[in-house]
Each structure stands twice: as C-alpha cells, then as structure tokens.
Design a protein around this motif. Structure first.
Motif, PDB file in Angstrom:
ATOM      1  N   ALA A  41       0.833  -1.211   0.000  1.00 39.08           N
ATOM      2  CA  ALA A  41       0.000   0.000   0.000  1.00 39.08           C
ATOM      3  C   ALA A  41       0.867   1.260   0.000  1.00 39.08           C
ATOM      4  O   ALA A  41       0.594   2.218  -0.726  1.00 39.08           O
ATOM      5  N   ARG A  42       1.923   1.250   0.804  1.00 37.74           N
ATOM      6  CA  ARG A  42       2.780   2.425   0.891  1.00 37.74           C
ATOM      7  C   ARG A  42       3.482   2.692  -0.442  1.00 37.74           C
ATOM      8  O   ARG A  42       3.545   3.823  -0.917  1.00 37.74           O
ATOM      9  N   ARG A  43       3.994   1.607  -1.059  1.00 33.64           N
ATOM     10  CA  ARG A  43       4.705   1.794  -2.329  1.00 33.64           C
ATOM     11  C   ARG A  43       3.769   2.265  -3.433  1.00 33.64           C
ATOM     12  O   ARG A  43       4.172   3.058  -4.289  1.00 33.64           O
ATOM     13  N   LEU A  44       2.557   1.783  -3.400  1.00 40.63           N
ATOM     14  CA  LEU A  44       1.583   2.253  -4.385  1.00 40.63           C
ATOM     15  C   LEU A  44       1.328   3.749  -4.205  1.00 40.63           C
ATOM     16  O   LEU A  44       1.340   4.514  -5.171  1.00 40.63           O
ATOM     17  N   GLY A  45       1.144   4.168  -2.962  1.00 38.64           N
ATOM     18  CA  GLY A  45       0.928   5.588  -2.694  1.00 38.64           C
ATOM     19  C   GLY A  45       2.098   6.436  -3.145  1.00 38.64           C
ATOM     20  O   GLY A  45       1.914   7.497  -3.752  1.00 38.64           O
ATOM     21  N   GLU A  46       3.304   5.957  -2.884  1.00 41.69           N
ATOM     22  CA  GLU A  46       4.501   6.699  -3.286  1.00 41.69           C
ATOM     23  C   GLU A  46       4.591   6.804  -4.806  1.00 41.69           C
ATOM     24  O   GLU A  46       4.938   7.855  -5.352  1.00 41.69           O
ATOM     25  N   ALA A  47       4.273   5.692  -5.502  1.00 45.94           N
ATOM     26  CA  ALA A  47       4.389   5.684  -6.963  1.00 45.94           C
ATOM     27  C   ALA A  47       3.435   6.684  -7.600  1.00 45.94           C
ATOM     28  O   ALA A  47       3.705   7.199  -8.688  1.00 45.94           O
ATOM     29  N   VAL A 114      -7.733  -0.278  -4.531  1.00 50.36           N
ATOM     30  CA  VAL A 114      -6.523  -0.287  -5.356  1.00 50.36           C
ATOM     31  C   VAL A 114      -6.761   0.525  -6.632  1.00 50.36           C
ATOM     32  O   VAL A 114      -5.931   1.348  -7.029  1.00 50.36           O
ATOM     33  N   VAL A 115      -7.910   0.318  -7.264  1.00 52.03           N
ATOM     34  CA  VAL A 115      -8.213   1.066  -8.495  1.00 52.03           C
ATOM     35  C   VAL A 115      -8.289   2.560  -8.200  1.00 52.03           C
ATOM     36  O   VAL A 115      -7.736   3.382  -8.928  1.00 52.03           O
ATOM     37  N   LYS A 116      -8.963   2.920  -7.098  1.00 51.77           N
ATOM     38  CA  LYS A 116      -9.045   4.352  -6.750  1.00 51.77           C
ATOM     39  C   LYS A 116      -7.665   4.949  -6.534  1.00 51.77           C
ATOM     40  O   LYS A 116      -7.372   6.064  -6.964  1.00 51.77           O
ATOM     41  N   ALA A 117      -6.791   4.190  -5.849  1.00 53.14           N
ATOM     42  CA  ALA A 117      -5.462   4.714  -5.533  1.00 53.14           C
ATOM     43  C   ALA A 117      -4.601   4.838  -6.778  1.00 53.14           C
ATOM     44  O   ALA A 117      -3.689   5.662  -6.833  1.00 53.14           O
ATOM     45  N   ALA A 118      -4.865   4.001  -7.788  1.00 52.19           N
ATOM     46  CA  ALA A 118      -4.027   4.001  -8.992  1.00 52.19           C
ATOM     47  C   ALA A 118      -4.660   4.776 -10.145  1.00 52.19           C
ATOM     48  O   ALA A 118      -4.052   4.912 -11.200  1.00 52.19           O
TER      49      ALA A 118
END
Ligand code: CA
Ligand code: CA
Ligand code: CA
Length: 188
Positions: A41-47, A114-118
């Motif tokens: 989750a953290r790496r996705l947010g950072e990306a 996940v879709v919302k975050a990406a």
C-alpha cells in the motif's frame, strides 16, 4: 454482482496460491504478515505521489487491514501474526474459496480501493500507464509483464481496465482457471 465460479482443480489451485503467496510476501520472510500488505500500500501511494494522509491512501490501507483480518481469521491457526504458505493455501482452499460470496465481498473492496489509488486521472478505470505503475509498485512486477497482463485483463479490448474486469480475473486466478499471467497481478 457475484462472479460465477466453477469447481477448481486442487493442484492447479495450490500452484496458483503458492505463486500469490510469494507475490504478497514482500519482505521475503517466508510468511505473510500485515506489514507485507502495508508495504504494498505504501509503495503504491509513493508511486502515485499521494500523501500518506490522502483519502485514497487511507482507504487502501484500511482495506489491507480488513483483508489481513479475514486472512488471519481463516489462516493464522497458531495466532502468531504470521501466515505460512501452508496455512495460506489451506485457508484459501478450505474456507475462503469454499464461500465465493465472502471472497468476492472482501477482494472487491480491496480492488476498489486499489483502483481508486491508482486512477491518476480520476476517470474510474485504469489505462495502461496507470496499470503499469500499479503493478510495479504493488507487486514489484516488471514493465513487460505488466504490459502483457494488461492486454489479457482488458477483456473487451477498450484500452481500459474496469473494476469488473479485475475482479473477474482475480477470481479466476484464485480458482486456478487461468494461467497466472492472465490474472491480477501478473506472474514474475
Ligand atoms: Ca513477509
Ligand atoms: Ca484512469
Ligand atoms: Ca476493458
């Protein structure tokens, strides 16, 4: 809307679950822990350049916690906060997948977040660029694997991945009906 499922082949399913376990064990400790899911989750947010307190990030982390609680309830039989590969496979095979409605409910919430975050441009679906960044950050997938997976996941070939396309592919992955590359996430 629940996804229709067929009875899986146990050996194919066990191989699919072992692969998924390795994807999720982000620190290669040999065990699945809540910290592994938090790392993804953290790496996705950072990306995607999201602050740690962004609503999308908080929702993603909360759904990771919920997924962990359900996994732990089914799988952490010795209550040590870690799920071994054997515990993971047994729990999924005997409990979670035995109740597709439960799987659909829990995994759909995670995938929604996940879709919302990406979804960098906020159009409610993932284009190729968004999906590649998602796969690189969430699963450390290589770009070529992510590009290949995108083409298979995009069932109607409209150039976008919808939540429904991702839910269906995840279901098929866990039930071992499709080769890993055709699933969310791709194999490595
Ligand atoms: Ca781990
Ligand atoms: Ca988008
Ligand atoms: Ca599509």
């Amino acid at each position: 809307m629940a996804v229709e499922v067929t009875v899986p082949d146990p050996e194919v399913q066990a191989r699919a679950l072992a692969l998924r376990f390795r994807h999720w064990d982000r620190d290669n400790s040999g065990f699945l822990e809540l910290s592994d899911l938090k790392t993804s989750a953290r790496r996705l947010g950072e990306a995607f350049g999201r602050p740690v307190n962004a609503p999308e990030q908080l929702a993603l982390e909360e759904s990771c916690r919920q997924l962990w609680e359900i996994l732990a309830r089914h799988a952490d039989v010795d209550h040590n906060g870690r799920i071994s590969q054997d515990e993971f496979i047994a729990a999924f095979t005997e409990e979670v997948l035995a109740d597709p409605a439960e799987f659909d409910r829990v995994y759909r919430i995670l995938l929604e977040n996940v879709v919302k975050a990406a979804d960098a441009d906020g159009d409610g679906k993932l284009d190729l660029g968004e999906y590649v960044r998602l796969m690189e950050s969430w699963y450390s997938a290589g770009e070529s694997d992510a590009v290949a997976a995108f083409a298979k996941l995009d069932r109607d070939a409209d150039g976008f991945l919808t939540l429904e396309e991702l839910v269906r592919s995840a279901m098929e992955f866990y039930l071992g009906e499709s080769p890993p590359l055709a699933a969310f996430p791709p194999s490595r």
